[in-house]
Design a protein around this motif. Structure first.
Motif, short mmCIF file in Angstrom:
data_model
loop_
_atom_site.label_atom_id
_atom_site.label_comp_id
_atom_site.label_asym_id
_atom_site.label_seq_id
_atom_site.Cartn_x
_atom_site.Cartn_y
_atom_site.Cartn_z
N GLU A 1 -8.47 2.42 5.21
CA GLU A 1 -7.44 1.77 4.38
C GLU A 1 -7.29 0.30 4.74
O GLU A 1 -7.15 -0.56 3.85
CB GLU A 1 -6.11 2.50 4.54
N MET B 1 0.83 -1.21 0.00
CA MET B 1 0.00 0.00 0.00
C MET B 1 0.86 1.25 0.00
O MET B 1 0.55 2.25 -0.63
CB MET B 1 -0.92 -0.01 1.22
N ALA C 1 1.80 2.54 -3.38
CA ALA C 1 0.76 2.96 -4.33
C ALA C 1 0.98 4.41 -4.74
O ALA C 1 1.39 5.24 -3.95
CB ALA C 1 -0.62 2.81 -3.70
N GLN D 1 -17.62 -2.92 -1.54
CA GLN D 1 -16.78 -1.89 -0.93
C GLN D 1 -17.63 -0.89 -0.15
O GLN D 1 -17.28 -0.48 0.96
CB GLN D 1 -15.96 -1.18 -2.00
N LYS E 1 -8.38 -2.12 2.00
CA LYS E 1 -7.10 -2.54 1.39
C LYS E 1 -6.78 -1.66 0.19
O LYS E 1 -6.41 -2.12 -0.90
CB LYS E 1 -7.14 -4.02 0.99
N HIS E 2 -6.93 -0.35 0.42
CA HIS E 2 -6.70 0.63 -0.63
C HIS E 2 -6.32 1.95 0.03
O HIS E 2 -6.91 2.32 1.05
CB HIS E 2 -7.98 0.81 -1.46
N GLN F 1 -3.65 6.52 -7.51
CA GLN F 1 -4.45 5.38 -7.10
C GLN F 1 -5.19 5.64 -5.79
O GLN F 1 -6.05 4.86 -5.40
CB GLN F 1 -3.55 4.14 -6.93
N GLU F 2 -4.88 6.72 -5.12
CA GLU F 2 -5.53 6.99 -3.84
C GLU F 2 -7.00 7.33 -4.05
O GLU F 2 -7.37 8.03 -5.00
CB GLU F 2 -4.84 8.18 -3.14
N TRP F 3 -7.82 6.84 -3.15
CA TRP F 3 -9.21 7.27 -3.13
C TRP F 3 -9.30 8.53 -2.30
O TRP F 3 -8.67 8.64 -1.24
CB TRP F 3 -10.09 6.18 -2.52
N ASP G 1 -14.22 9.91 -4.04
CA ASP G 1 -14.62 8.51 -3.90
C ASP G 1 -15.47 8.30 -2.65
O ASP G 1 -16.44 7.53 -2.67
CB ASP G 1 -13.37 7.63 -3.85
#
Length: 256
Positions: free
Chosen positions: A38, A1, A4, A210, A42-43, A8-10, A66
């Protein structure tokens, strides 16, 4: 993570209104919540403060965010009505938010209907409090009610306007302000129907799984220590599930 990329971050976009801000950096206060999100999703998630209501509305329309935690309910409700965002939860202590109308003790004004052609002190024109009050006047058949408004940025300045005769009535969404006004001898002549504020939304781009993970996480924050720390950071006591029937009714009443 950790590897990243920024792209790619929300983005978790946040607007806490004006009255309820405490002045400390939003990135610090929201870090415990972001860490939990997070871990669950898992993001990577990045919090972004969006203070101007017009900028927030434009960002929602363009689907730049998001996840969303938003105080001005009318902007959140519009985003949900558009189909671009899904309502997940609302703040536990803000499900009964109302605009209250107050006057001096010796005022001849008895009801909200008596405000026709009167000068009225309100928070900023784009605040949820003023939007709720305007919708109420429109229901009563007032034509162009905002033409009689004198707006101020902070809700606690409205009593000053009434006390000093700048306006004949004032409007506040703060129960504490209304209670203090009555304690000093003033009168509250009416209030609007409630609207839940401080909404947590998710973009339709997130999968149903999600979105459900985020919703469940938020609903259970008050049940564990890490969640309690996250709630303390964002000055909330907890969340309740999004009520589609209530929100649809509010959307209709506010003319959104």
């Amino acid at each position: 993570m950790a590897q990243a990329s920024h792209a790619q971050e929300w983005i978790l976009a946040v607007n806490e209104g004006v009255t309820y801000q405490d002045g400390s950096p939003i990135s610090d206060r929201y870090k415990p919540l972001v860490d939990l999100l997070e871990k669950e999703l898992k993001h990577p998630v990045k919090v972004q403060a969006v203070d101007r209501y017009s900028s927030f509305e434009a960002g929602l329309d363009a689907e730049r965010y998001d996840l969303v935690f938003i105080h001005p309910a009318h902007i959140g409700l519009r985003a949900v009505k558009s189909g671009k965002y899904i309502g997940l939860v609302t703040a536990k202590d803000y499900t009964d938010y109302r605009a209250r109308v107050f006057v001096k003790k010796d005022s001849a004004i008895k009801t909200i209907a008596d405000l026709r052609d009167k000068k009225i002190g309100v928070p900023s024109l784009e605040s949820i409090t003023t939007v709720m009050f305007t919708a109420n006047l429109t229901e009563l058949g007032f034509r162009d009610p905002a033409s009689r408004f004198s707006a101020t940025r902070f809700q606690d300045a409205v009593p000053f306007m009434v006390e000093n005769g700048f306006v004949e009535a004032g409007v506040t969404g703060s129960g504490a302000v209304a209670k203090d006004w009555v304690a000093k001898g003033g009168r509250v002549i009416g209030e609007t129907k409630p609207v839940p504020i401080k909404q947590f939304l998710a973009s339709k781009r997130l999968s149903a799984e999600q979105r459900e993970k985020v919703q469940n996480l938020l609903l259970k924050l008050s049940e564990n220590e890490a969640g309690k720390v996250a709630l303390k950071g964002i000055n909330m006591k907890g969340f309740v599930p999004w009520d589609n029937a209530v929100m649809t009714d509010a959307t209709k009443r506010l003319g959104l």
